[in-house]
Design an enzyme around this catalytic site. Structure first.
Site, PDB file in Angstrom:
ATOM      1  N   ASP A 102       0.872  -1.181   0.000  1.00  0.00           N
ATOM      2  CA  ASP A 102       0.000   0.000   0.000  1.00  0.00           C
ATOM      3  C   ASP A 102       0.909   1.231   0.000  1.00  0.00           C
ATOM      4  O   ASP A 102       1.473   1.579  -1.038  1.00  0.00           O
ATOM      5  CB  ASP A 102      -0.892  -0.106   1.250  1.00  0.00           C
ATOM      6  CG  ASP A 102      -1.991   0.934   1.325  1.00  0.00           C
ATOM      7  OD1 ASP A 102      -2.566   1.252   0.278  1.00  0.00           O
ATOM      8  OD2 ASP A 102      -2.291   1.410   2.424  1.00  0.00           O
ATOM      9  N   ASP A 158      -7.736  -7.954   6.641  1.00  0.00           N
ATOM     10  CA  ASP A 158      -8.748  -7.651   7.647  1.00  0.00           C
ATOM     11  C   ASP A 158      -9.199  -6.197   7.619  1.00  0.00           C
ATOM     12  O   ASP A 158      -8.514  -5.318   7.089  1.00  0.00           O
ATOM     13  CB  ASP A 158      -8.181  -7.915   9.046  1.00  0.00           C
ATOM     14  CG  ASP A 158      -7.158  -6.839   9.466  1.00  0.00           C
ATOM     15  OD1 ASP A 158      -6.193  -6.609   8.699  1.00  0.00           O
ATOM     16  OD2 ASP A 158      -7.336  -6.219  10.527  1.00  0.00           O
TER      17      ASP A 158
HETATM   18  P1  IMP Z   1       1.770  -0.164   3.992  1.00  0.00           P
HETATM   19  O1  IMP Z   1       2.860  -0.098   5.004  1.00  0.00           O
HETATM   20  O2  IMP Z   1       1.004   1.123   3.924  1.00  0.00           O
HETATM   21  O3  IMP Z   1       2.232  -0.630   2.632  1.00  0.00           O
HETATM   22  O4  IMP Z   1       0.689  -1.141   4.560  1.00  0.00           O
HETATM   23  C1  IMP Z   1       0.745  -2.475   4.367  1.00  0.00           C
HETATM   24  C2  IMP Z   1      -0.233  -3.171   5.286  1.00  0.00           C
HETATM   25  O5  IMP Z   1      -1.416  -2.409   5.471  1.00  0.00           O
HETATM   26  C3  IMP Z   1      -0.684  -4.452   4.653  1.00  0.00           C
HETATM   27  O6  IMP Z   1       0.177  -5.504   4.978  1.00  0.00           O
HETATM   28  C4  IMP Z   1      -2.068  -4.626   5.217  1.00  0.00           C
HETATM   29  O7  IMP Z   1      -2.009  -5.306   6.456  1.00  0.00           O
HETATM   30  C5  IMP Z   1      -2.566  -3.220   5.444  1.00  0.00           C
HETATM   31  N1  IMP Z   1      -3.448  -2.775   4.340  1.00  0.00           N
HETATM   32  C6  IMP Z   1      -3.180  -1.895   3.360  1.00  0.00           C
HETATM   33  N2  IMP Z   1      -4.213  -1.755   2.524  1.00  0.00           N
HETATM   34  C7  IMP Z   1      -5.177  -2.573   2.978  1.00  0.00           C
HETATM   35  C8  IMP Z   1      -6.514  -2.895   2.528  1.00  0.00           C
HETATM   36  O8  IMP Z   1      -7.042  -2.396   1.519  1.00  0.00           O
HETATM   37  N3  IMP Z   1      -7.182  -3.809   3.288  1.00  0.00           N
HETATM   38  C9  IMP Z   1      -6.672  -4.393   4.401  1.00  0.00           C
HETATM   39  N4  IMP Z   1      -5.433  -4.143   4.840  1.00  0.00           N
HETATM   40  C10 IMP Z   1      -4.689  -3.233   4.149  1.00  0.00           C
HETATM   41 MG    MG Z   2      -3.690  -5.566   8.326  1.00  0.00          MG
END
Ligand code: IMP
Ligand code: MG
Length: 179
Positions: A102, A158
């Site tokens: 994300d 989740d």
């Molecule tokens: P990042 O550090 O922003 O890349 O976040 C990664 C983590 O955020 C992922 O491993 C997920 O656990 C959570 N995440 C990001 N987007 C979503 C979504 O659309 N649904 C559920 N969990 C998400």
């Molecule tokens: Mg999560």
């Protein structure tokens, strides 16, 4: 559970076909290497279970748990290791197995951390990629699906610890998380 889903984004059949394909690719790319899959709990547990069985070469597995989200739908940017690795990684070719990329902050942090444990090479296998939301320079080496900027649940992902057991990926109704 199903009544909280706005629409199905990825069906079980689409997921199974894509995960097999990625598993085959990984098996070819890592032939003769010392492969270890590191699953990032808890979101990647379903993808990990399917992907490891789609890989046809010997590989080790490990689990780490990090926390960055709390109960919201946006990354806090602060990554905390909740479960650490039980071993050093010298001589291993690491493939980090993640549910979704994300903002990229979680993986940017983990990649550095895993490098500090002596991994020979590090690549990323992300079940889903949400490129529109990227804040840091991290890209998946293997990715099953590129998805739009919507909050999705199921297949391990989740909202507030629920919906992980949905066998498909669905877009959560925004009223559930109050946006
Ligand atoms: P990042 O550090 O922003 O890349 O976040 C990664 C983590 O955020 C992922 O491993 C997920 O656990 C959570 N995440 C990001 N987007 C979503 C979504 O659309 N649904 C559920 N969990 C998400
Ligand atoms: Mg999560």
């Amino acid at each position: 559970m199903i009544q909280d889903i706005e629409r199905v984004l990825l069906t079980q059949e689409e997921i199974a076909a894509k995960v097999s394909e990625i598993g085959r690719k990984i098996s070819e790319d890592y032939r003769g290497r010392r492969l270890i899959l590191i699953s990032v709990l808890k979101g990647s547990v379903v993808f990990m279970a399917d992907l490891m069985r789609a890989i046809t070469i010997p590989c080790a597995i490990e689990f780490m748990a990090v926390s960055s989200y709390g109960s919201g739908t946006r990354s806090s940017g602060v990554v905390r290791i909740v479960k650490d690795l039980d071993r050093h990684l010298e001589g291993w070719d690491v493939l980090i197995v993640e549910d979704i990329l994300d903002s990229g902050r979680t993986l940017a942090y983990l990649r550095e951390y895993i490098a500090s444990k002596g991994a020979q090479t590090i690549r990323i296998a992300a079940f889903m990629d949400k490129p529109e939301r990227r804040c840091v320079d991290v890209y998946p080496d293997y990715c099953c699906f590129t998805v739009p900027d919507k909050f999705v649940v199921g297949y391990g992902l989740d909202y507030d610890e629920l919906y992980r057991n949905l066998p498909y990926v669905g877009i959560l109704k925004p009223e559930i998380y109050g946006e």
